[in-house]
Design an enzyme around this catalytic site. Structure first.
Site, short mmCIF file in Angstrom:
data_model
loop_
_atom_site.label_atom_id
_atom_site.label_comp_id
_atom_site.label_asym_id
_atom_site.label_seq_id
_atom_site.Cartn_x
_atom_site.Cartn_y
_atom_site.Cartn_z
N GLU A 205 1.81 -35.32 35.35
CA GLU A 205 0.65 -36.22 35.46
C GLU A 205 -0.13 -35.90 36.72
OE1 GLU A 205 -1.78 -39.58 36.83
OE2 GLU A 205 -0.09 -38.68 37.84
N GLU A 206 0.60 -35.68 37.80
CA GLU A 206 -0.06 -35.51 39.10
C GLU A 206 -0.92 -34.25 39.16
OE1 GLU A 206 -0.28 -37.86 41.03
OE2 GLU A 206 1.55 -39.07 41.00
N ASP B 3 5.56 -44.20 42.44
CA ASP B 3 4.65 -43.36 41.64
C ASP B 3 5.41 -42.14 41.14
OD1 ASP B 3 2.51 -42.14 40.46
OD2 ASP B 3 1.45 -41.70 42.31
N ASP C 249 1.47 -47.28 35.80
CA ASP C 249 1.33 -46.24 36.82
C ASP C 249 0.41 -46.70 37.94
OD1 ASP C 249 1.52 -43.85 38.19
OD2 ASP C 249 0.03 -42.82 36.95
#
Ligand SMILES: *[C@@H]1O[C@H](CO)[C@@H](O)[C@H](O)[C@H]1NC(C)=O
Ligand SMILES: *[C@@H]1O[C@H](CO)[C@@H](O)[C@H](O)[C@H]1NC(C)=O
Ligand SMILES: *[C@@H]1O[C@H](CO)[C@@H](O)[C@H](O)[C@H]1NC(C)=O
Ligand SMILES: *[C@@H]1O[C@H](CO)[C@@H](O)[C@H](O)[C@H]1NC(C)=O
Ligand SMILES: [Zn+2]
Length: 473
Positions: A336-337, A302, A364
């Site tokens: 993104e996180e 990830d 993802d």
């Protein structure tokens, strides 16, 4: 990946378009589905070439080895850190060295949270030092920590029923794992719900489908008007033990110490590279993954894996001397996180050209053996994607599922652009590793990564090269 996961179910060919039926008009030309089918079938040899090169040939394991080099060198790549910026600079050079075109960085303002040191010790009924990870965005505790009695609940409903017992306590959620999409609510809203009933801190059972004493972090969200309380995840093992102790009537006391801190936003970048289209350079097939990760493990699954098979797609196409009719654009998203910050700013900037995006792709959801493609788009476009996926017959991975998912591409999908994501053999297994110290290269099988890269390359190339853009609703 962050909030949502759809499972790869509902394989259906709801609409079979009979041959000879016109499915759309474009530029005055009427193309029948039969013609489109034949056009796609003409890619059989090139698909075979891509598969041979990626899975059996010269570039076997290349994507895996490139990823291993990056994540072994840089480590995890959390938004706001030097690690992430170092990885972006390395990728910027890698993409140039690879001979890709229009390699550039697009500035993005990102958030910056650091966990600092943190600990949770059960003091009563016995002393036990627990493995924890603070949740993204959490505030810290006072330097001496928070020492308080514990209320263990299994659900938000139980918390409501026992609200009067929560004041001044540390609330521990021992929610069972149902699915990521359902269970992640405890990570996202756990602190807010606990604060509403007067808790001093909250701990959640990690949102994980399996555990060998591993805490799994991720974002959480405070709410305006609700006091902010420190929040972290504990292991499935400790959550279950605390629950057993509570049901025996044991009094439990925990001391929680967290130095977590939110810093002002900082500058980061989406990393972009292209193979410019030969005939319709303004039209785009976007292929992507996110380069940032959590601050534990290596961010290999990830989402180093999604970012690197996306790079591999352009790399293989370039190596084969192919140039599709429309532009293939690689985007390695940042932050993104932290709420798809890079993708959100990219969308705001580029949406003026939305009519020229044929397909947006993101991987993802882990990288094990792919079972097919998840797709969101019109039924006409789905029928076309089913033909494209039939080119993967040599790998026996031809299914088109519903519900393309990717936090970074959802902006486009919601605005009507067809979207595709990679569907894994084992979404369940993904959550063994997700957001934990275990997200390392060891969890990735190079053979499976080769197959994923081949699939990703065939789909992106063929859709970018077909005469027509994918039809929208
Ligand atoms: C690729 O990785 C597999 C599995 O580790 C290994 O068996 C194979 O020899 C590797 N191939 C190359 C070309 O390094
Ligand atoms: C929009 O597309 C045109 C080409 O059609 C290009 O010149 C322009 O830079 C694009 N704008 C953005 C913001 O991407
Ligand atoms: C989209 O691309 C076409 C050519 O392929 C061009 O004529 C048109 O101006 C582009 N649209 C936008 C919004 O850039
Ligand atoms: C091909 O895949 C299907 C499921 O997608 C499986 O049932 C079948 O056994 C596979 N065939 C081969 C030859 O691997
Ligand atoms: Zn991710």
């Amino acid at each position: 990946m962050k909030f949502l996961i759809f499972t790869c179910v509902g394989v259906v060919n709801l609409l079979s378009l009979g041959s000879g039926k016109t499915i759309y008009k474009s530029d005055g030309s009427r193309r029948t589905f039969q013609e489109i089918k034949e056009e796609i079938a003409s890619y059989k040899d090139v698909a075979k070439e891509i598969i041979d090169l990626a899975v059996y040939g010269k570039f076997q394991n290349r994507s895996y080895e490139r990823l291993a080099l990056l994540v072994d060198t840089v480590g995890p790549r959390m938004s706001g850190t030097r690690n992430l910026e170092k990885a972006i600079q390395i990728m910027y050079r890698n993409l140039q060295d690879d001979g890709l075109e229009n390699v550039h960085l697009e500035p993005v303002r990102v958030s910056h949270w650091e966990r600092g040191s943190e600990s949770a010790v059960m003091l009563t009924p016995r002393v036990h030092r627990m493995a924890i990870l603070g949740l993204g965005g959490s505030i810290g505790t006072p330097p001496d920590g928070i020492t308080a009695g514990v209320l263990v609940v299994a659900s938000f409903d139980e918390l409501q029923r026992r609200a009067s017992e929560a004041r001044g306590k540390i609330v521990v959620y021992n929610q069972p794992y149902i699915s990521y999409a359902k269970t992640v609510q405890y990570r996202v809203r756990g602190a807010v719900e606990a604060a509403k009933v007067g808790a001093l801190a909250s701990l959640i059972r990690s949102v994980a489908s399996f555990s060998i004493y591993s805490p799994h972090t991720g974002m959480q969200q405070y709410q305006d008007g609700v006091p902010k309380i420190p929040t972290a995840c504990i292991t499935v093992e400790d959550a279950e033990m605390l629950s057993r102790m509570a049901s025996r009537g044991n009094k439990i006391v925990i001391q929680l110490k967290m130095e977590a801190k939110n810093y002002p936003g900082t500058d980061s970048y989406n990393t972009v590279a292209e193979i410019v289209g030969s005939k319709y350079p303004e039209q785009v097939v976007l292929v992507s993954g996110h380069l940032d990760s959590w601050d534990v493990g290596q961010g290999a699954i990830d989402d180093g894996s999604g970012a690197f098979i996306s790079w591999e797609a352009l790399s293989l196409i370039k190596a084969l001397g192919l140039r599709p009719k429309r532009t293939l654009r690689l985007v390695l998203w940042t932050a993104e996180e932290q709420g798809a910050l890079g993708a959100s700013q990219y969308y705001q900037l580029h949406k003026v050209n939305i009519s020229n995006y044929s397909l947006v792709m993101e991987s993802d959801s882990g990288l094990f053996l792919p079972t097919g493609l998840q797709f969101t788009g019109s039924e006409k476009a789905r029928s076309i994607m089913e033909e494209v996926m039939s080119l993967l017959q040599p790998l026996n991975i031809t299914q088109v599922f519903r519900g393309a998912d990717g936090a970074d591409i959802n902006f486009w999908i919601q605005a009507g652009v067809p979207g595709a994501s990679l569907c894994d053999d084992d979404l369940y297994k993904y959550f063994h590793f997700h957001h934990s110290h275990g997200d390392t290269m060891t969890a990735i099988d190079p053979k499976q990564m080769n197959i994923a890269a081949a699939l990703w390359t065939v789909v992106s190339y063929v859709v970018a090269d077909m005469e027509e853009m994918l039809p929208r609703s």
